[in-house]
Design a protein around this motif. Structure first.
Motif, PDB file in Angstrom:
ATOM      1  N   PRO A   1      18.273  63.548   3.154  1.00 22.09           N
ATOM      2  CA  PRO A   1      17.171  63.054   2.319  1.00 22.09           C
ATOM      3  C   PRO A   1      16.419  64.183   1.616  1.00 22.09           C
ATOM      4  O   PRO A   1      15.981  64.021   0.482  1.00 22.09           O
ATOM      5  CB  PRO A   1      16.272  62.296   3.286  1.00 22.09           C
ATOM      6  CG  PRO A   1      16.594  62.841   4.619  1.00 22.09           C
ATOM      7  CD  PRO A   1      18.046  63.227   4.555  1.00 22.09           C
ATOM      8  N   ASP A   2      16.270  65.345   2.271  1.00 23.85           N
ATOM      9  CA  ASP A   2      15.576  66.455   1.627  1.00 23.85           C
ATOM     10  C   ASP A   2      16.377  66.996   0.449  1.00 23.85           C
ATOM     11  O   ASP A   2      15.811  67.362  -0.576  1.00 23.85           O
ATOM     12  CB  ASP A   2      15.300  67.569   2.633  1.00 23.85           C
ATOM     13  CG  ASP A   2      14.217  67.182   3.623  1.00 23.85           C
ATOM     14  OD1 ASP A   2      13.282  66.476   3.215  1.00 23.85           O
ATOM     15  OD2 ASP A   2      14.310  67.582   4.795  1.00 23.85           O
ATOM     16  N   GLN A   3      17.679  67.022   0.604  1.00 21.23           N
ATOM     17  CA  GLN A   3      18.537  67.470  -0.496  1.00 21.23           C
ATOM     18  C   GLN A   3      18.432  66.496  -1.678  1.00 21.23           C
ATOM     19  O   GLN A   3      18.365  66.911  -2.829  1.00 21.23           O
ATOM     20  CB  GLN A   3      19.977  67.582  -0.015  1.00 21.23           C
ATOM     21  CG  GLN A   3      20.921  68.145  -1.052  1.00 21.23           C
ATOM     22  CD  GLN A   3      22.336  68.277  -0.498  1.00 21.23           C
ATOM     23  OE1 GLN A   3      22.641  67.834   0.604  1.00 21.23           O
ATOM     24  NE2 GLN A   3      23.196  68.884  -1.284  1.00 21.23           N
ATOM     25  N   ALA A   4      18.370  65.203  -1.401  1.00 19.65           N
ATOM     26  CA  ALA A   4      18.225  64.205  -2.453  1.00 19.65           C
ATOM     27  C   ALA A   4      16.875  64.362  -3.158  1.00 19.65           C
ATOM     28  O   ALA A   4      16.786  64.241  -4.384  1.00 19.65           O
ATOM     29  CB  ALA A   4      18.363  62.800  -1.873  1.00 19.65           C
ATOM     30  N   LYS A   5      15.819  64.655  -2.398  1.00 20.97           N
ATOM     31  CA  LYS A   5      14.501  64.848  -3.007  1.00 20.97           C
ATOM     32  C   LYS A   5      14.494  66.068  -3.920  1.00 20.97           C
ATOM     33  O   LYS A   5      13.869  66.061  -4.983  1.00 20.97           O
ATOM     34  CB  LYS A   5      13.433  64.973  -1.919  1.00 20.97           C
ATOM     35  CG  LYS A   5      13.131  63.647  -1.250  1.00 20.97           C
ATOM     36  CD  LYS A   5      12.060  63.784  -0.205  1.00 20.97           C
ATOM     37  CE  LYS A   5      11.763  62.441   0.433  1.00 20.97           C
ATOM     38  NZ  LYS A   5      10.703  62.518   1.431  1.00 20.97           N
ATOM     39  N   GLN A   6      15.177  67.133  -3.534  1.00 20.99           N
ATOM     40  CA  GLN A   6      15.266  68.305  -4.399  1.00 20.99           C
ATOM     41  C   GLN A   6      15.992  67.963  -5.703  1.00 20.99           C
ATOM     42  O   GLN A   6      15.597  68.414  -6.780  1.00 20.99           O
ATOM     43  CB  GLN A   6      15.989  69.454  -3.688  1.00 20.99           C
ATOM     44  CG  GLN A   6      15.131  70.163  -2.683  1.00 20.99           C
ATOM     45  CD  GLN A   6      15.825  71.373  -2.088  1.00 20.99           C
ATOM     46  OE1 GLN A   6      17.045  71.400  -1.954  1.00 20.99           O
ATOM     47  NE2 GLN A   6      15.042  72.376  -1.729  1.00 20.99           N
TER      48      GLN A   6
ATOM     49  N   LEU B   1       5.881  72.150  -5.742  1.00 17.22           N
ATOM     50  CA  LEU B   1       5.635  73.060  -4.629  1.00 17.22           C
ATOM     51  C   LEU B   1       6.572  72.819  -3.446  1.00 17.22           C
ATOM     52  O   LEU B   1       6.448  73.479  -2.420  1.00 17.22           O
ATOM     53  CB  LEU B   1       4.176  72.943  -4.178  1.00 17.22           C
ATOM     54  CG  LEU B   1       3.159  73.377  -5.237  1.00 17.22           C
ATOM     55  CD1 LEU B   1       1.746  73.064  -4.761  1.00 17.22           C
ATOM     56  CD2 LEU B   1       3.313  74.846  -5.570  1.00 17.22           C
ATOM     57  N   GLY B   2       7.507  71.895  -3.578  1.00 16.67           N
ATOM     58  CA  GLY B   2       8.477  71.644  -2.525  1.00 16.67           C
ATOM     59  C   GLY B   2       7.925  70.752  -1.425  1.00 16.67           C
ATOM     60  O   GLY B   2       6.846  70.168  -1.541  1.00 16.67           O
ATOM     61  N   ALA B   3       8.658  70.660  -0.340  1.00 17.93           N
ATOM     62  CA  ALA B   3       8.329  69.729   0.746  1.00 17.93           C
ATOM     63  C   ALA B   3       7.013  70.058   1.431  1.00 17.93           C
ATOM     64  O   ALA B   3       6.303  69.158   1.877  1.00 17.93           O
ATOM     65  CB  ALA B   3       9.463  69.704   1.775  1.00 17.93           C
TER      66      ALA B   3
ATOM     67  N   GLY C   1      14.089  77.303   1.771  1.00 17.26           N
ATOM     68  CA  GLY C   1      14.841  76.084   2.030  1.00 17.26           C
ATOM     69  C   GLY C   1      14.229  74.900   1.305  1.00 17.26           C
ATOM     70  O   GLY C   1      13.953  74.958   0.115  1.00 17.26           O
ATOM     71  N   PHE C   2      13.963  73.816   2.040  1.00 16.76           N
ATOM     72  CA  PHE C   2      13.399  72.615   1.427  1.00 16.76           C
ATOM     73  C   PHE C   2      11.916  72.791   1.083  1.00 16.76           C
ATOM     74  O   PHE C   2      11.362  71.992   0.344  1.00 16.76           O
ATOM     75  CB  PHE C   2      13.594  71.403   2.338  1.00 16.76           C
ATOM     76  CG  PHE C   2      15.041  71.059   2.546  1.00 16.76           C
ATOM     77  CD1 PHE C   2      15.862  70.788   1.465  1.00 16.76           C
ATOM     78  CD2 PHE C   2      15.579  71.019   3.819  1.00 16.76           C
ATOM     79  CE1 PHE C   2      17.193  70.476   1.648  1.00 16.76           C
ATOM     80  CE2 PHE C   2      16.922  70.704   4.011  1.00 16.76           C
ATOM     81  CZ  PHE C   2      17.725  70.439   2.928  1.00 16.76           C
ATOM     82  N   ASN C   3      11.283  73.822   1.608  1.00 19.35           N
ATOM     83  CA  ASN C   3       9.882  74.103   1.292  1.00 19.35           C
ATOM     84  C   ASN C   3       9.727  74.991   0.064  1.00 19.35           C
ATOM     85  O   ASN C   3       8.614  75.251  -0.372  1.00 19.35           O
ATOM     86  CB  ASN C   3       9.187  74.767   2.481  1.00 19.35           C
ATOM     87  CG  ASN C   3       9.068  73.830   3.667  1.00 19.35           C
ATOM     88  OD1 ASN C   3       8.931  72.626   3.500  1.00 19.35           O
ATOM     89  ND2 ASN C   3       9.135  74.372   4.864  1.00 19.35           N
TER      90      ASN C   3
END
Length: 149
Positions: free
Chosen positions: A41-46, A129-131, A139-141
């Motif tokens: 899900p984090d990859q999809a959000k990016q 600003l990321g996660a 990374g995801f942040n």
């Protein structure tokens, strides 16, 4: 004329064993596929954030073509959906706007806009600003911006 009743000679439908085999196969497939989908899900959000940044960047370019300049940092991205006030005053602002609504990033935070930008000297910075919702990160942040393109 008399009709004779016919009784089926063969069985139709599925047996309990056939149904159980199908259920077991579906269970095995679900056990293999679901973890792969749920871990991304984090990859999809990016990916969504990068797509939004490209769409907003396109609207900013059309704004610049119409008016000769980008909106200021003070005017912000709101200049794409409602006519901005202050300087620089747009000469040919499109009455329909450039975006119907300014989207939030996939983590629910507003996209950041700075003109002139520091990453793209002479241009603007448009970023999420990321996660974690904070500047920097890994990374995801990590921040995602138009300088990544």
């Amino acid at each position: 004329m008399k009709y004779a009743r016919r009784y089926p000679t063969g069985q139709s439908g599925f047996t309990l064993i056939e149904i159980m085999v199908v259920v077991v196969i579906l269970g095995v497939l679900a056990a293999l596929v679901v973890p792969n989908i749920m871990s991304r899900p984090d990859q999809a959000k990016q990916t969504v954030a990068r797509s939004d940044i490209k769409a907003i960047s396109s609207a900013l370019e059309i704004y610049r073509l119409d008016n000769g300049f980008y909106p200021s940092s003070d005017q912000g991205l709101e200049a794409l959906s409602s006519q901005p006030t202050g300087t620089p005053e747009p000469r040919n602002w499109n009455p329909d706007g450039y975006l119907k609504k300014i989207p939030s990033d996939p983590w629910g935070n507003p996209y950041q806009f700075e003109y002139p930008g520091t990453h793209n000297s002479g241009s603007y910075d448009l970023y999420s600003l990321g996660a974690d919702g904070r500047i920097g990160g890994e990374g995801f942040n990590a921040d995602l911006g138009n300088w990544d393109e």
